[in-house]
Design a protein around this motif. Structure first.
Motif, PDB file in Angstrom:
ATOM      1  N   ASP A 167       0.826  -1.213   0.000  1.00  0.00           N
ATOM      2  CA  ASP A 167       0.000   0.000   0.000  1.00  0.00           C
ATOM      3  C   ASP A 167       0.862   1.266   0.000  1.00  0.00           C
ATOM      4  O   ASP A 167       0.565   2.233  -0.696  1.00  0.00           O
ATOM      5  N   ASN A 168       1.959   1.253   0.771  1.00  0.00           N
ATOM      6  CA  ASN A 168       2.868   2.406   0.815  1.00  0.00           C
ATOM      7  C   ASN A 168       3.533   2.624  -0.546  1.00  0.00           C
ATOM      8  O   ASN A 168       3.700   3.769  -0.980  1.00  0.00           O
ATOM      9  N   LEU A 169       3.898   1.539  -1.210  1.00  0.00           N
ATOM     10  CA  LEU A 169       4.533   1.635  -2.525  1.00  0.00           C
ATOM     11  C   LEU A 169       3.557   2.217  -3.551  1.00  0.00           C
ATOM     12  O   LEU A 169       3.919   3.092  -4.336  1.00  0.00           O
ATOM     13  N   VAL A 170       2.313   1.762  -3.523  1.00  0.00           N
ATOM     14  CA  VAL A 170       1.299   2.278  -4.441  1.00  0.00           C
ATOM     15  C   VAL A 170       1.037   3.762  -4.172  1.00  0.00           C
ATOM     16  O   VAL A 170       0.939   4.562  -5.109  1.00  0.00           O
ATOM     17  N   ALA A 171       0.991   4.143  -2.896  1.00  0.00           N
ATOM     18  CA  ALA A 171       0.768   5.552  -2.547  1.00  0.00           C
ATOM     19  C   ALA A 171       1.925   6.425  -3.033  1.00  0.00           C
ATOM     20  O   ALA A 171       1.711   7.518  -3.568  1.00  0.00           O
ATOM     21  N   GLU A 172       3.156   5.928  -2.873  1.00  0.00           N
ATOM     22  CA  GLU A 172       4.326   6.690  -3.332  1.00  0.00           C
ATOM     23  C   GLU A 172       4.318   6.812  -4.849  1.00  0.00           C
ATOM     24  O   GLU A 172       4.623   7.875  -5.392  1.00  0.00           O
ATOM     25  N   LEU A 173       3.951   5.754  -5.554  1.00  0.00           N
ATOM     26  CA  LEU A 173       3.861   5.806  -7.016  1.00  0.00           C
ATOM     27  C   LEU A 173       2.826   6.849  -7.443  1.00  0.00           C
ATOM     28  O   LEU A 173       3.088   7.660  -8.331  1.00  0.00           O
ATOM     29  N   ASN A 174       1.671   6.849  -6.794  1.00  0.00           N
ATOM     30  CA  ASN A 174       0.628   7.826  -7.124  1.00  0.00           C
ATOM     31  C   ASN A 174       1.123   9.253  -6.884  1.00  0.00           C
ATOM     32  O   ASN A 174       0.855  10.149  -7.675  1.00  0.00           O
ATOM     33  N   ARG A 175       1.879   9.464  -5.786  1.00  0.00           N
ATOM     34  CA  ARG A 175       2.419  10.790  -5.486  1.00  0.00           C
ATOM     35  C   ARG A 175       3.417  11.220  -6.575  1.00  0.00           C
ATOM     36  O   ARG A 175       3.375  12.351  -7.054  1.00  0.00           O
ATOM     37  N   LEU A 176       4.279  10.305  -6.972  1.00  0.00           N
ATOM     38  CA  LEU A 176       5.266  10.633  -8.009  1.00  0.00           C
ATOM     39  C   LEU A 176       4.582  10.989  -9.322  1.00  0.00           C
ATOM     40  O   LEU A 176       4.970  11.941  -9.990  1.00  0.00           O
ATOM     41  N   GLU A 177       3.558  10.208  -9.673  1.00  0.00           N
ATOM     42  CA  GLU A 177       2.886  10.440 -10.955  1.00  0.00           C
ATOM     43  C   GLU A 177       2.006  11.683 -10.937  1.00  0.00           C
ATOM     44  O   GLU A 177       1.926  12.395 -11.936  1.00  0.00           O
ATOM     45  N   SER A 178       1.342  11.961  -9.820  1.00  0.00           N
ATOM     46  CA  SER A 178       0.395  13.071  -9.798  1.00  0.00           C
ATOM     47  C   SER A 178       1.007  14.400  -9.349  1.00  0.00           C
ATOM     48  O   SER A 178       0.500  15.458  -9.704  1.00  0.00           O
ATOM     49  N   ILE A 179       2.093  14.360  -8.584  1.00  0.00           N
ATOM     50  CA  ILE A 179       2.685  15.598  -8.077  1.00  0.00           C
ATOM     51  C   ILE A 179       4.072  15.857  -8.672  1.00  0.00           C
ATOM     52  O   ILE A 179       4.330  16.923  -9.226  1.00  0.00           O
ATOM     53  N   GLU A 180       4.955  14.880  -8.571  1.00  0.00           N
ATOM     54  CA  GLU A 180       6.348  15.093  -9.001  1.00  0.00           C
ATOM     55  C   GLU A 180       6.496  15.174 -10.520  1.00  0.00           C
ATOM     56  O   GLU A 180       7.283  15.967 -11.028  1.00  0.00           O
ATOM     57  N   ARG A 181       5.736  14.344 -11.243  1.00  0.00           N
ATOM     58  CA  ARG A 181       5.838  14.371 -12.714  1.00  0.00           C
ATOM     59  C   ARG A 181       5.425  15.736 -13.273  1.00  0.00           C
ATOM     60  O   ARG A 181       6.142  16.303 -14.096  1.00  0.00           O
ATOM     61  N   PRO A 182       4.274  16.300 -12.849  1.00  0.00           N
ATOM     62  CA  PRO A 182       3.919  17.645 -13.344  1.00  0.00           C
ATOM     63  C   PRO A 182       4.948  18.718 -12.951  1.00  0.00           C
ATOM     64  O   PRO A 182       5.227  19.629 -13.728  1.00  0.00           O
ATOM     65  N   LYS A 183       5.550  18.587 -11.748  1.00  0.00           N
ATOM     66  CA  LYS A 183       6.582  19.540 -11.327  1.00  0.00           C
ATOM     67  C   LYS A 183       7.780  19.470 -12.273  1.00  0.00           C
ATOM     68  O   LYS A 183       8.343  20.496 -12.642  1.00  0.00           O
ATOM     69  N   ALA A 184       8.167  18.241 -12.646  1.00  0.00           N
ATOM     70  CA  ALA A 184       9.311  18.060 -13.547  1.00  0.00           C
ATOM     71  C   ALA A 184       9.014  18.673 -14.914  1.00  0.00           C
ATOM     72  O   ALA A 184       9.864  19.334 -15.508  1.00  0.00           O
ATOM     73  N   SER A 185       7.801  18.456 -15.408  1.00  0.00           N
ATOM     74  CA  SER A 185       7.415  19.035 -16.703  1.00  0.00           C
ATOM     75  C   SER A 185       7.411  20.558 -16.643  1.00  0.00           C
ATOM     76  O   SER A 185       7.858  21.228 -17.583  1.00  0.00           O
ATOM     77  N   ALA A 186       6.928  21.102 -15.535  1.00  0.00           N
ATOM     78  CA  ALA A 186       6.890  22.563 -15.372  1.00  0.00           C
ATOM     79  C   ALA A 186       8.308  23.131 -15.324  1.00  0.00           C
ATOM     80  O   ALA A 186       8.579  24.193 -15.893  1.00  0.00           O
ATOM     81  N   ALA A 187       9.232  22.420 -14.668  1.00  0.00           N
ATOM     82  CA  ALA A 187      10.620  22.886 -14.582  1.00  0.00           C
ATOM     83  C   ALA A 187      11.262  22.899 -15.969  1.00  0.00           C
ATOM     84  O   ALA A 187      12.015  23.818 -16.305  1.00  0.00           O
ATOM     85  N   ILE A 188      10.945  21.913 -16.791  1.00  0.00           N
ATOM     86  CA  ILE A 188      11.478  21.869 -18.162  1.00  0.00           C
ATOM     87  C   ILE A 188      10.911  23.025 -18.980  1.00  0.00           C
ATOM     88  O   ILE A 188      11.638  23.715 -19.688  1.00  0.00           O
ATOM     89  N   ALA A 189       9.618  23.243 -18.859  1.00  0.00           N
ATOM     90  CA  ALA A 189       8.981  24.330 -19.612  1.00  0.00           C
ATOM     91  C   ALA A 189       9.551  25.685 -19.195  1.00  0.00           C
ATOM     92  O   ALA A 189       9.823  26.543 -20.049  1.00  0.00           O
ATOM     93  N   GLU A 190       9.765  25.862 -17.898  1.00  0.00           N
ATOM     94  CA  GLU A 190      10.312  27.125 -17.395  1.00  0.00           C
ATOM     95  C   GLU A 190      11.731  27.340 -17.915  1.00  0.00           C
ATOM     96  O   GLU A 190      12.092  28.435 -18.356  1.00  0.00           O
TER      97      GLU A 190
END
Length: 155
Positions: A10-33
């Protein structure tokens, strides 16, 4: 295949969801900036952002693979007769007389501060299939330790 507890899964699934929903968009925004700052050929910020995104995607892919290969252990079917995955082992270092307690878990659940060691560590490997009262010699990077198993329980 990675054996793990339901909590670890359950912890692994929660961490994956956090990476995909929060960290991935942050990474894309940093590239765009960074891209908006001009010439990409000499833009170290852009290169760093792309590299960070690649590391993130690699981490996400590894987590997905671990989750896909995970086998959740039914704790109710485990026995405290001998050491196995998810066993909580109380032992004594026979040389120093110090007591220690570790729970043997999957690699992804290992957390030394919480007393959880990976089943792949030398100590866990040396304890597997042993019983209360058994004395074991385990080779670790710092030398050889002599342990006596005092108690085995399942959490």
């Amino acid at each position: 295949m990675a054996y793990m507890s339901q909590e670890g899964y359950d912890n692994l699934v929660a961490e994956l969801n956090r990476l995909e929903s929060i960290e991935r968009p942050k990474a894309s925004a940093a590239i765009a900036e960074a891209r908006d700052k001009g010439d990409l050929s000499e833009n170290s910020e852009y290169d760093a952002a792309k590299e960070a995104q690649a590391h993130l995607e690699d981490k996400i892919n590894k987590m997905k693979l671990t989750i896909a290969e995970a086998k959740i252990v039914d704790v109710s079917r485990l026995s405290a007769n001998m050491v196995q995955i998810l066993s909580k082992v109380e032992m004594t270092n026979l040389k120093t007389k110090s007591k220690m307690t570790y729970t043997i878990v999957s690699e992804s659940e290992a957390d030394l501060k919480a007393g959880k060691i990976s089943i792949k560590t030398p100590i866990a490997q040396g304890l597997l299939n042993k019983k209360v009262g058994d004395e074991v010699e385990i080779k670790i990077p710092a030398g050889t330790i002599h342990l006596r198993i005092d108690n085995i329980s399942i959490e």
